[in-house]
Design an enzyme around this catalytic site. Structure first.
Site, PDB file in Angstrom:
ATOM      1  CE1 TYR A   1      44.241  41.888  44.622  1.00  0.00           C
ATOM      2  CE2 TYR A   1      46.550  41.561  45.180  1.00  0.00           C
ATOM      3  CZ  TYR A   1      45.497  42.393  44.882  1.00  0.00           C
ATOM      4  OH  TYR A   1      45.696  43.754  44.864  1.00  0.00           O
TER       5      TYR A   1
ATOM      6  CD  GLU B   1      32.893  42.603  37.530  1.00  0.00           C
ATOM      7  OE1 GLU B   1      32.317  43.593  37.039  1.00  0.00           O
ATOM      8  OE2 GLU B   1      33.385  42.605  38.669  1.00  0.00           O
TER       9      GLU B   1
ATOM     10  CG  ASN C   1      30.685  45.881  32.036  1.00  0.00           C
ATOM     11  OD1 ASN C   1      30.284  45.648  33.169  1.00  0.00           O
ATOM     12  ND2 ASN C   1      31.910  46.288  31.800  1.00  0.00           N
TER      13      ASN C   1
ATOM     14  NE  ARG D   1      27.768  50.250  31.992  1.00  0.00           N
ATOM     15  CZ  ARG D   1      28.537  49.501  32.765  1.00  0.00           C
ATOM     16  NH1 ARG D   1      28.094  48.329  33.163  1.00  0.00           N
ATOM     17  NH2 ARG D   1      29.735  49.911  33.143  1.00  0.00           N
TER      18      ARG D   1
ATOM     19  NE  ARG E   1      35.077  57.089  32.494  1.00  0.00           N
ATOM     20  CZ  ARG E   1      34.270  56.138  32.942  1.00  0.00           C
ATOM     21  NH1 ARG E   1      33.566  56.321  34.049  1.00  0.00           N
ATOM     22  NH2 ARG E   1      34.154  55.001  32.286  1.00  0.00           N
TER      23      ARG E   1
END
Ligand code: MV4
Length: 424
Positions: free
Chosen positions: A179, A264, A266, A268, A314
């Site tokens: 972690y 990770e 992505n 897309r 956003r």
């Protein structure tokens, strides 16, 4: 590009701007996403009756669904994105990590694949050292994670994590990582054609998030040196080439104490892609379409020029302090403009924001020659933006862009949660 477009939409989106602007529009079902935007057969039917050549999956919904991508191809359409196999590989977080690691990408120290038993988990944690994080292989984006600070906590959480993963995702497999306590979230944009040509378009710093929802992103990251950017960019490009990946993709890293750790990938186009477009001048959706059509990239890494700095705010139809959604009718709407200001939105005065979907209603993207110039423009643009009738997160952005830590670029993935708690 002169390509005629067909919009698909649910009945809740009859009045949406994209439906009005597209050359044709096809209603694919009722408001509930599972009966419309997630209805693969309805989307393929719309493509068939309109004689479409290709399908762009956007972001969200079916954009990272390998089965949908393969159905699109089986029905004779082009899927504007990676191969179904690559989508599937990256959708399973264990497979993704093993693949990118073998392709040379640095990863967070942790288990080699899934951990089947509590004993195996305890042994792994002893090796890497506490605190550790248990992650569900079918999770991602913050879903299915548990921190354990010692062996007792791990014994308490390991089987619980597996059970929760089984009921949430239908897959109990979990893996372990050390972690990291105060990282930044930095992601690399890549583009790859069908002929092994790969470029990276630099990074985006997406550390400013709340409950795994990004709020404000910037490119380049104020935390990276040019040498660090070049180094991780070249590692990312080489790995993408080795994996045979094509189309656009984003490799997500945690960045702590000058080191990158893959978390990770992505497969897309991402919401925050405009800040990369702003500093490279490369239209990512155009590139996705060209690549899917079989065109070669046509430029190399040395041709990619990074110019200036960009921010994206956003704008959500939400209360700016409680983040409770605020759907409803927009009574008055005025967008900012001028050099370096871009608003990606389908809002207009009189539009009724439906309650059924994500609350993001606009993206304000501001570019300048320097971070300081972009920030001055961003504050000015936020001040000009008028959205009446619904609550929005514009007041949060106004507060955030005045904060000294933000001005200094001094923040990690936990900073915004504390800022929100402090200003409430
Ligand atoms: C981590 C981490 C610390 N250490 N992995 C959350 C979302 C998912 N993509 C991965 N996440 C994290 N993985 C290790 N080994 C902390 C997070 C994390 C996080 C990551 C990126 C952006 C915001 C975050 C907020 C909380 C936790």
């Amino acid at each position: 590009m002169g390509i005629r477009t067909v919009a698909v939409h649910s009945t809740a989106d009859n009045d949406a701007m994209h439906v009005r602007l597209a050359d044709e529009a096809v209603c694919i079902g009722p408001p509930s996403a599972k009966d419309s935007y997630l209805n693969k057969a309805a989307i393929l039917s719309a493509a068939t009756i309109t004689g479409a050549d290709a399908i762009h999956p956007g972001y969200g919904f079916l954009s990272e669904n390998a089965d949908f991508a393969s159905m699109v191809e089986e029905h004779g359409f082009t899927f504007i994105g990676p191969s179904p196999d690559h989508i599937r590989m990256m959708g399973d977080k264990i497979t993704a990590k093993l693949a990118v690691k073998s392709a040379g990408i640095p990863c967070v120290p942790g288990s080699e694949g899934a951990l089947d038993t509590e004993e195996a988990a305890l042994e792994c944690a002893e090796q890497i050292g506490y605190p550790v994080l248990i992650k569900a292989t079918a999770g991602g984006g913050g879903k299915g994670m548990k921190v354990a600070r010692n062996a007792d906590e791990l014994r308490e959480s390991f089987n619980l994590a597996r059970n929760e993963a089984k009921s949430a995702f239908g897959n109990a497999d979990c893996y372990m990582e050390k972690y990291l306590g105060h990282p930044r979230h930095i992601e690399m944009q890549i583009l790859a054609d069908n002929y092994g040509n790969v470029v990276h378009l630099g990074e985006r710093d997406c550390s400013l998030q709340r409950r795994h929802q990004k709020v404000l992103e910037e490119a380049p990251s104020p935390a990276l040196t040019a040498a660090q950017r070049e180094s991780i960019g070249n590692i990312a490009s080489a790995a993408i080439k080795k994996l045979g990946y094509r189309n656009a993709g984003t490799i997500e890293f945690l960045f702590e104490n000058g080191e990158f750790f893959f978390i990770e990938m992505n497969t897309r186009l991402q919401v925050e892609h405009p800040i990369t477009e702003a500093i490279t001048g490369i239209d990512l959706v155009r590139e996705q379409i060209r690549i899917a059509a079989g065109a070669p990239l046509g430029y190399e890494q040395k041709d990619v020029k990074f110019q200036g700095h960009a921010f994206e705010c956003r704008v959500n139809a939400e209360d700016s302090q409680t983040f409770i959604p605020s759907p409803g009718r927009i009574t008055n709407y005025h967008t900012p403009g001028g050099l370096g200001v871009r608003v990606d939105s389908g809002m207009y005065a009189g539009y009724r924001i439906p309650p059924h979907y994500d609350s993001m209603i606009a993206k304000l993207i501001v570019t300048g020659n320097t971070r300081a110039e972009a920030l001055m423009r961003l504050r000015r643009a936020l001040g000009e933006y008028v959205i009446d009738g619904v609550k929005t997160t514009l007041p949060l952005h106004n507060r955030l862009t005045q904060d000294q830590d933000f001005v200094n670029g001094d923040y990690d993935i936990h900073w915004l949660e504390k800022f929100v708690a402090r200003s409430n």
